[in-house]
Design an enzyme around this catalytic site. Structure first.
Site, PDB file in Angstrom:
ATOM      1  N   GLY A 102       2.627  -1.362   4.265  1.00  0.00           N
ATOM      2  CA  GLY A 102       2.711   0.069   3.960  1.00  0.00           C
ATOM      3  C   GLY A 102       4.150   0.502   3.745  1.00  0.00           C
ATOM      4  N   GLY A 103       4.757   1.043   4.805  1.00  0.00           N
ATOM      5  CA  GLY A 103       6.100   1.626   4.719  1.00  0.00           C
ATOM      6  C   GLY A 103       7.116   0.763   3.991  1.00  0.00           C
ATOM      7  CB  SER A 118       4.734  -2.240  11.850  1.00  0.00           C
ATOM      8  OG  SER A 118       4.269  -0.923  12.105  1.00  0.00           O
ATOM      9  CG  ASN A 136      -1.683   1.277   1.384  1.00  0.00           C
ATOM     10  OD1 ASN A 136      -1.793   2.045   0.432  1.00  0.00           O
ATOM     11  ND2 ASN A 136      -2.224   1.500   2.570  1.00  0.00           N
ATOM     12  CD1 TRP A 137       3.424   0.984  -2.989  1.00  0.00           C
ATOM     13  CD2 TRP A 137       3.712   2.377  -4.719  1.00  0.00           C
ATOM     14  NE1 TRP A 137       4.221   0.348  -3.906  1.00  0.00           N
ATOM     15  CE2 TRP A 137       4.410   1.181  -4.979  1.00  0.00           C
ATOM     16  CE3 TRP A 137       3.736   3.393  -5.680  1.00  0.00           C
ATOM     17  CZ2 TRP A 137       5.137   0.982  -6.149  1.00  0.00           C
ATOM     18  CZ3 TRP A 137       4.453   3.192  -6.848  1.00  0.00           C
ATOM     19  CH2 TRP A 137       5.154   1.995  -7.079  1.00  0.00           C
ATOM     20  CE  LYS A 138       0.367   3.400   4.811  1.00  0.00           C
ATOM     21  NZ  LYS A 138       0.018   3.500   6.209  1.00  0.00           N
ATOM     22  CG  HIS A 146      -5.904   1.818   4.786  1.00  0.00           C
ATOM     23  ND1 HIS A 146      -5.505   2.722   5.736  1.00  0.00           N
ATOM     24  CD2 HIS A 146      -4.877   0.932   4.658  1.00  0.00           C
ATOM     25  CE1 HIS A 146      -4.287   2.399   6.160  1.00  0.00           C
ATOM     26  NE2 HIS A 146      -3.884   1.315   5.517  1.00  0.00           N
ATOM     27  N   GLY A 158       1.997   1.842  10.655  1.00  0.00           N
ATOM     28  CA  GLY A 158       2.955   2.943  10.555  1.00  0.00           C
ATOM     29  C   GLY A 158       3.640   3.281  11.870  1.00  0.00           C
ATOM     30  CD  GLU A 179      -3.760  -2.752   6.975  1.00  0.00           C
ATOM     31  OE1 GLU A 179      -2.649  -2.992   6.525  1.00  0.00           O
ATOM     32  OE2 GLU A 179      -4.366  -1.688   6.775  1.00  0.00           O
ATOM     33  CD  GLU A 221      -3.055   5.361   6.565  1.00  0.00           C
ATOM     34  OE1 GLU A 221      -2.963   5.484   5.326  1.00  0.00           O
ATOM     35  OE2 GLU A 221      -2.169   4.824   7.257  1.00  0.00           O
TER      36      GLU A 221
HETATM   37  C1  PEP Z   1      -0.924  -0.057   5.741  1.00  0.00           C
HETATM   38  O1  PEP Z   1      -0.875   1.094   5.359  1.00  0.00           O
HETATM   39  O2  PEP Z   1      -1.840  -0.771   5.361  1.00  0.00           O
HETATM   40  C2  PEP Z   1       0.126  -0.558   6.635  1.00  0.00           C
HETATM   41  C3  PEP Z   1       0.004  -1.736   7.142  1.00  0.00           C
HETATM   42  O3  PEP Z   1       1.194   0.284   6.869  1.00  0.00           O
HETATM   43  P1  PEP Z   1       2.579  -0.089   7.616  1.00  0.00           P
HETATM   44  O4  PEP Z   1       3.055  -1.404   7.033  1.00  0.00           O
HETATM   45  O5  PEP Z   1       3.481   1.040   7.311  1.00  0.00           O
HETATM   46  O6  PEP Z   1       2.257  -0.228   9.073  1.00  0.00           O
END
Ligand code: PEP
Length: 250
Positions: free
Chosen positions: A234-235, A213, A10-12, A95, A173, A167, A97
């Protein structure tokens, strides 16, 4: 039949179109794993160059969001037909967010899930509890409610093809990954909920990811759990580490 793992990035709100192509070219040689479906969920403006850049590889392009109407006066939104025409195969729905900053609800998630299926786009349906909910001991109840509403009027055949991403919000994050036991416990509860709504075959078929994470070091143990069928990342999806996550079993 064993479920195929699915690992999605997930590049956000990161990467301009030219940066997206550069990142895909860097990651392409690192994410070859026939045992895994590999998806890059990218910002809407990156979709067209990204679809072009992954041609001839094992990478699928996904979107990060989509609207639940076919077309019309919805300024700024992207329709499922637009995604489909652009070559998108997956879309992240609900998501945390989007729920937190853009007022998405279980009901809008459900409408989007139904629309995605109408257009043969696989929804990656997100659910997850806050830290307060976990501390209050209501995690499973809360997630069951999210799942029950998300799947209203979804047929068993559709549900079998869906992907759910568990999640925990407190792990997104933050660098604070859920323990393997916590992640497995909730992913199993989600599978049990799907079995209750539909039947054992649907519960067995649906793929459930863990997200929050995920890193190259935590992925192997998480993805070895019986009810965790991969991850939403994500990251770490913006770095070469994503190659190690996709190749967690090598
Ligand atoms: C996400 O944005 O879905 C996510 C899991 O982010 P991260 O891996 O950075 O926690």
């Amino acid at each position: 039949m064993a479920r195929k793992k699915i690992i999605a990035g997930n590049w956000k709100m990161n990467m301009t179109p030219s940066q997206a192509v550069e990142l895909i070219n860097t990651l392409k040689p690192l994410v070859g794993n026939d045992e895994v479906d590999v998806v890059f969920c990218v910002p809407a403006i990156d979709i067209i160059p990204a679809v072009e850049a992954v041609k001839g590889t094992n990478i699928h392009i996904g979107a990060e969001n989509m609207y639940f109407e076919e077309k019309g006066a919805f300024t700024g939104e992207i329709s499922p037909a637009m995604l489909d025409d652009a070559g998108v195969k997956y879309v992240i729905i609900g998501h945390s967010e989007r729920r937190e900053y853009f007022a998405e609800t279980n009901e809008t998630v459900n409408r989007k899930v139904l629309k995605a299926f109408e257009h043969d786009i696989t929804p990656i349906i997100c659910c997850g509890e806050s830290l307060t909910q976990r501390e209050q001991g209501v995690t499973i109840d809360f997630i069951r409610q999210q799942i029950k509403v998300a799947f209203l009027n979804v047929t068993a055949d559709q549900a079998k093809k869906a992907v759910i991403a568990y999640e925990p919000i407190w792990a997104i994050g933050t660098g604070k990954v859920a323990t393997t036991e916590q992640a497995q416990e909730v992913c199993k509860a989600i599978r049990d909920c799907i079995t209750e709504i539909y039947d054992a075959a649907t519960g067995e078929a649906i793929r459930i990811q863990y997200g929050g994470s995920v890193s190259a070091s935590s992925a192997p143990e998480l993805f070895a759990q019986p009810d965790i069928d991969g991850g939403l990342v994500g990251g770490a999806s913006l770095k070469a580490d994503f190659g190690q996550i996709v190749c967690y079993n090598k």
